[in-house]
Design an enzyme around this catalytic site. Structure first.
Site, PDB file in Angstrom:
ATOM      1  CG  HIS A   1      -2.111   0.930   1.035  1.00 34.40           C
ATOM      2  ND1 HIS A   1      -1.789   2.243   1.631  1.00 34.40           N
ATOM      3  CD2 HIS A   1      -3.388   0.583   1.130  1.00 34.40           C
ATOM      4  CE1 HIS A   1      -2.686   3.213   0.920  1.00 34.40           C
ATOM      5  NE2 HIS A   1      -3.873   2.429   0.957  1.00 34.40           N
TER       6      HIS A   1
ATOM      7  CD  GLU B   1      -5.488   1.459  -3.368  1.00 32.34           C
ATOM      8  OE1 GLU B   1      -6.636   1.881  -3.092  1.00 32.34           O
ATOM      9  OE2 GLU B   1      -4.436   1.778  -2.067  1.00 32.34           O
TER      10      GLU B   1
ATOM     11  CB  SER C   1     -11.341   9.379  -3.132  1.00 31.44           C
ATOM     12  OG  SER C   1     -10.336  10.097  -1.838  1.00 31.44           O
TER      13      SER C   1
HETATM   14  P1  PGA Z   1      -9.425   5.998   0.463  1.00 30.36           P
HETATM   15  O1  PGA Z   1      -8.666   5.021   0.780  1.00 30.36           O
HETATM   16  O2  PGA Z   1     -10.784   5.057   0.000  1.00 30.36           O
HETATM   17  O3  PGA Z   1      -9.867   6.668   2.335  1.00 30.36           O
HETATM   18  O4  PGA Z   1      -8.902   6.396  -0.233  1.00 30.36           O
HETATM   19  C1  PGA Z   1      -8.484   4.025  -0.017  1.00 30.36           C
HETATM   20  C2  PGA Z   1      -6.803   3.042  -0.007  1.00 30.36           C
HETATM   21  O5  PGA Z   1      -5.919   3.727   0.335  1.00 30.36           O
HETATM   22  O6  PGA Z   1      -6.746   1.942  -0.220  1.00 30.36           O
END
Ligand code: PGA
Length: 256
Positions: free
Chosen positions: A101, A171, A219
């Site tokens: 991540h 991401e 998000s």
């Molecule tokens: P978020 O986080 O949906 O709060 O943007 C996504 C993630 O970090 O996997």
């Protein structure tokens, strides 16, 4: 391409034991009331390590939601203070682990090699890994997002992967927790590129590249999920903030 989406919640470092109990109860009860959601998607929650056992007990008689962890060690066992091994996660009946991540790559300096080593351990213990990739805002502004993601994919996916033990999460770092989401056309381009990499670049091409799920994260909310989840090669979502509210998590599932 898989016909069922994967809706995965990354709870990050949030909540108490009581919060975890009530969140999983709300999600499980919601799925019980709307069983049609289970035809459209598989569900996963990744709580903090110390809440995994709570979730395991809560889901004891239900198989509607899988659970997993947010990281694991690259070592089998031994003198690694503070670490949790893949074998321990498997023993706790986790089926997934999130690796690489951006909060670990960028926040804690994890390298591709470290992620590949962790993933190899996870696969040896029959866990499915969700390997995260994504560019920073500066890298996108410089037009380097494709190069960055290629390097991350090539560096952090160990050998011996297939659609059963590997999920990719794209991401964009600048979209995580910011309320900004990538534009559909950019998601389309990146997910297509990742699929091509799985076909051609990763270990000279993976046989079942078409069935490897590629999630979008950053998000994702109930009101943008429909658009994002309908983009080709988007096989689900990795959800942070919105996974901490059962109604939002299920709302995203309803958008599938
Ligand atoms: P978020 O986080 O949906 O709060 O943007 C996504 C993630 O970090 O996997």
């Amino acid at each position: 391409m898989t016909d069922k989406k994967l809706i995965a919640g990354n709870w990050k470092m949030n909540g108490s034991i009581e919060d975890a109990k009530s969140l999983i109860a709300d999600i499980a009860n919601g799925l019980h009331r709307e069983p049609e959601l289970l035809d459209k998607a598989d569900f996963l929650v990744c709580p903090p390590f110390v809440h995994i056992n709570i979730i395991r007990h809560a889901l004891f008689t239900l198989d509607t939601v899988d659970f997993g962890a947010q990281d694991c060690s690259a070592h089998e066992n031994g003198a690694y203070t503070g670490d949790i091994s893949a074998a321990m996660l498997a023993d706790a009946q986790c089926s997934y682990v999130i690796l690489g991540h951006s909060e670990r790559r960028h926040g804690l300096g994890e390298t591709n090699q470290m992620i590949a080593d962790k993933a190899a351990c996870a696969h040896e213990n029959n866990l499915t890994t969700i390997i995260c990739v994504g560019e920073t805002e500066a890298e996108r502004d410089a037009g380097k997002e494709i190069d960055v993601v290629l390097e991350q994919l090539e560096g952090s996916i160990p050998s011996g992967v297939d659609a059963k033990n590997l999920v990719i999460a794209y991401e964009p770092v600048w979209a995580i927790g910011t309320g900004k989401t990538a534009m559909s056309k950019d998601v389309d381009v990146m997910h297509r590129f990742i699929r091509e990499c799985l076909q051609n670049n990763i270990h000279n091409g993976l046989e079942d590249f078409e069935n490897i799920r590629i999630l979008y994260g950053g998000s994702v909310k109930p009101d943008n999920a429909n658009v994002l989840l309908n983009i080709p090669n988007v096989d689900g979502a990795l959800i942070g903030g919105a996974s901490l509210k059962a109604q939002d998590f299920l709302g995203i599932a309803r958008a599938v």
